[in-house]
Scaffold this active site. Structure first.
Site, short mmCIF file in Angstrom:
data_model
loop_
_atom_site.label_atom_id
_atom_site.label_comp_id
_atom_site.label_asym_id
_atom_site.label_seq_id
_atom_site.Cartn_x
_atom_site.Cartn_y
_atom_site.Cartn_z
N TYR A 1 -2.48 -12.71 11.36
CA TYR A 1 -2.12 -12.89 9.96
C TYR A 1 -1.23 -14.11 9.74
CZ TYR A 1 -4.17 -8.48 8.25
OH TYR A 1 -5.04 -7.48 7.87
N PHE B 1 5.86 -9.44 2.28
CA PHE B 1 5.38 -8.22 2.94
C PHE B 1 4.95 -8.45 4.38
CE2 PHE B 1 1.84 -10.14 0.54
CZ PHE B 1 0.91 -10.33 1.54
N ARG C 1 -17.02 -8.26 2.71
CA ARG C 1 -15.87 -8.15 1.80
C ARG C 1 -16.21 -7.26 0.58
NH1 ARG C 1 -10.73 -10.53 2.88
NH2 ARG C 1 -10.63 -11.27 0.74
N HIS D 1 -9.77 -4.42 7.55
CA HIS D 1 -9.70 -5.88 7.37
C HIS D 1 -11.10 -6.47 7.52
CE1 HIS D 1 -8.91 -10.13 8.23
NE2 HIS D 1 -9.74 -9.98 9.25
N ARG E 1 -12.35 0.68 0.50
CA ARG E 1 -10.98 0.86 0.00
C ARG E 1 -10.96 1.68 -1.30
NH1 ARG E 1 -9.36 -5.42 1.08
NH2 ARG E 1 -8.57 -5.23 3.23
N THR F 1 -8.50 -6.10 -2.28
CA THR F 1 -7.34 -5.90 -1.40
C THR F 1 -6.50 -4.69 -1.84
OG1 THR F 1 -7.27 -8.28 -1.07
CG2 THR F 1 -5.30 -7.05 -0.45
N LYS G 1 -8.01 -0.61 10.50
CA LYS G 1 -6.56 -0.64 10.72
C LYS G 1 -6.06 0.71 11.22
CE LYS G 1 -5.95 -4.31 7.23
NZ LYS G 1 -5.42 -4.66 5.88
N ASN H 1 -4.46 -0.11 3.48
CA ASN H 1 -5.80 -0.26 2.89
C ASN H 1 -6.95 -0.21 3.90
OD1 ASN H 1 -5.35 -2.77 3.93
ND2 ASN H 1 -5.68 -3.89 2.02
N GLU I 1 -11.10 -15.67 14.10
CA GLU I 1 -10.69 -14.30 14.39
C GLU I 1 -11.51 -13.70 15.53
OE1 GLU I 1 -9.13 -13.54 9.82
OE2 GLU I 1 -10.87 -12.41 10.51
#
Ligand code: GTP
Ligand code: MG
Length: 148
Positions: A49, A57, A85, A115, A102, A91, A9, A112, A126
């Protein structure tokens, strides 16, 4: 073999974490199949998203994702979606274990750093969204040192 979509990100790019993050996936034994630095617009971030559009949010999330370049990647390997993951961590960085990306590099849930696709089916969608041009066809010569 299984593929996942991983995105560093804007905060991860601005904080110079690109090499560190790519290194973790490489050293694990996964194979890089797609890679680009790209700045996306709100329409695109909203599509990525879309499942979260009802969340309070959501607007802040979209503003965050369009705020600078991101590094979009496709990684391949056995169980790469679930293991990716785990490498990324929970998250909310307050709950991500040390040793995860993270857990080691983030503080706030809204910053964070990275993704990762949450399922094989979302990875497929995706990858199609982010890499309409397709991805590299290659097989690492380390393959037989990583897989039995
Ligand atoms: P991604 O890999 O980015 O999809 O994260 P995730 O799968 O771990 O979480 P999820 O898909 O539920 O949420 C997507 C992103 O929205 C998260 O990574 C956060 O950046 C953001 N987010 C999720 N929950 C919250 C929240 O409660 N507050 C804020 N500010 N952001 C949130
Ligand atoms: Mg998610």
């Amino acid at each position: 073999m299984e593929q996942t979509f991983i995105m560093i990100k804007p905060d991860g790019v601005q904080r110079n974490l690109v090499g560190e993050i790519i290194g973790r996936f490489e050293k694990k034994g996964f194979t890089l199949k797609g890679l680009k630095l790209i700045t996306v617009d709100s329409d695109f971030a909203e599509r990525h998203y879309a499942d979260l559009s009802a969340k309070p949010f959501f607007n802040g999330l979209v503003e965050y994702i369009v705020s600078g370049p991101v590094v979009a990647m496709v990684w391949e390997g056995k169980n790469v979606v679930a293991t990716g993951r785990k490498i990324i961590g929970a998250t909310n960085p307050a709950e991500s274990a040390p040793g995860t990306i993270r857990g080691d590099y983030a503080v706030d849930i809204g910053r964070n750093v990275i993704h990762g696709s949450d399922a094989v089916e979302s990875a497929r969608k995706e990858i199609a969204l982010w890499f309409p041009e397709g991805i590299a066809e290659w097989r690492s010569s380390a393959h037989h040192w990583i897989y039995e």
